[in-house]
Design an enzyme around this catalytic site. Sequence first.
Site, PDB file in Angstrom:
ATOM      1  N   GLY A   1       7.346  -2.653   0.937  1.00 20.61           N
ATOM      2  CA  GLY A   1       8.118  -3.604   1.741  1.00 20.61           C
ATOM      3  C   GLY A   1       9.492  -3.910   1.173  1.00 20.61           C
TER       4      GLY A   1
ATOM      5  N   GLU B   1      11.557  -1.213   2.455  1.00 21.55           N
ATOM      6  CA  GLU B   1      11.671  -1.424   3.911  1.00 21.55           C
ATOM      7  C   GLU B   1      12.691  -2.525   4.231  1.00 21.55           C
ATOM      8  OE1 GLU B   1       7.321  -1.688   4.037  1.00 21.55           O
ATOM      9  OE2 GLU B   1       7.370  -0.250   5.683  1.00 21.55           O
TER      10      GLU B   1
ATOM     11  N   ALA C   1       4.960  -5.596  -0.323  1.00 27.20           N
ATOM     12  CA  ALA C   1       4.027  -6.628   0.141  1.00 27.20           C
ATOM     13  C   ALA C   1       3.153  -7.061  -1.026  1.00 27.20           C
ATOM     14  CB  ALA C   1       3.163  -6.067   1.260  1.00 27.20           C
TER      15      ALA C   1
ATOM     16  N   GLU D   1       2.629   3.293  -0.469  1.00 29.87           N
ATOM     17  CA  GLU D   1       1.441   2.734   0.176  1.00 29.87           C
ATOM     18  C   GLU D   1       0.259   3.706   0.157  1.00 29.87           C
ATOM     19  OE1 GLU D   1       4.537   2.336   1.198  1.00 29.87           O
ATOM     20  OE2 GLU D   1       4.819   0.300   1.984  1.00 29.87           O
TER      21      GLU D   1
END
Length: 256
Positions: free
Chosen positions: A107, A110, A62, A130
């Site tokens: 992300g 992910e 992200a 994270e």
Amino acid sequence: MAVELKTLEEFAVLTINRPEALNALNAQTIGEISAAIDEAAQMNVRALIITGAGDKAFCAGADIKEMIGIDLTGKMRKSEIGQAAFAKLDSLRIPSVAVINGYAFGGGLELALASTFRLATPRAAVALPEVKLGLIPGYGGTQRLPRVVGEARALEMIMTGRTVRADEALSMGLVHRIIDDSDRLASAFAFAREFSSYSLVALSYTREAVMRALSRPLQDGLKMEAEISTLAFQSSDAREGIAAFIEKRPAKFTDQ
Ligand code: CAA
């Protein structure tokens, strides 16, 4: 455009194209990935290949710079939008292959975890870091990673945020193969051709049955498998596959 989608040979190739930010997922990029998955679903292709532009990153996660100043509603919305985009990969009729050509962090990993298969170049490095930002994964990592590598390994990766190199990722089953870096798309196409001539009906039923396996007790899962295998048996492709075997000829599947 932060995302390119094109057809190459019999495959759709989605490239995240923000190399100056290591292909990090800002709102525009997530929106374009989501739209590209929708578009790929309409294409006459045998698989969706996903990779990152440049030689450094698949996707660094992200966009951290976009996190400044968003409120709780905005944060919740971001997670929902990211999760919804990645969930489309799970339900895409064609299989997807993430080609991890460098960093796949947060992300980015992910996104790879939501793909059917993961290939890594020798330079690949994956992590859910994270925790180092005081956060936890929000695009499906806490749910999909344990399903792929087991709870103990997932907890260790997420709680330390450590970087896992390609060899280790292979040994823990987090990636399926390590591929040659020199022509990663050719390697990905060769891998995809190991399944892409089979019926999409059989392939998508297989994915549905396997993905449901971990979310239900064995007896329920076996019942579901009997139902889905009966659905597959009803398909034209099953009739063709069985006839082709008996007639000693290659099957000609039509995805029906
Ligand atoms: N968001 C925004 N920008 C990012 C980024 C990210 N996730 N990752 C890298 N960039 C930017 C950097 O800010 C830098 O831009 P500037 O040149 O403008 O400063 C550029 O990309 C190159 O990055 P680095 O200079 O840091 O490159 P490096 O080779 O030294 O390090 C790296 C590479 C180890 C991947 C490092 O960039 C890094 O740690 N990035 C952050 C990775 C991360 O924490 N990802 C998780 C995000 S949170 C998340 O994903 C939550 C979720 O579940 C969805």
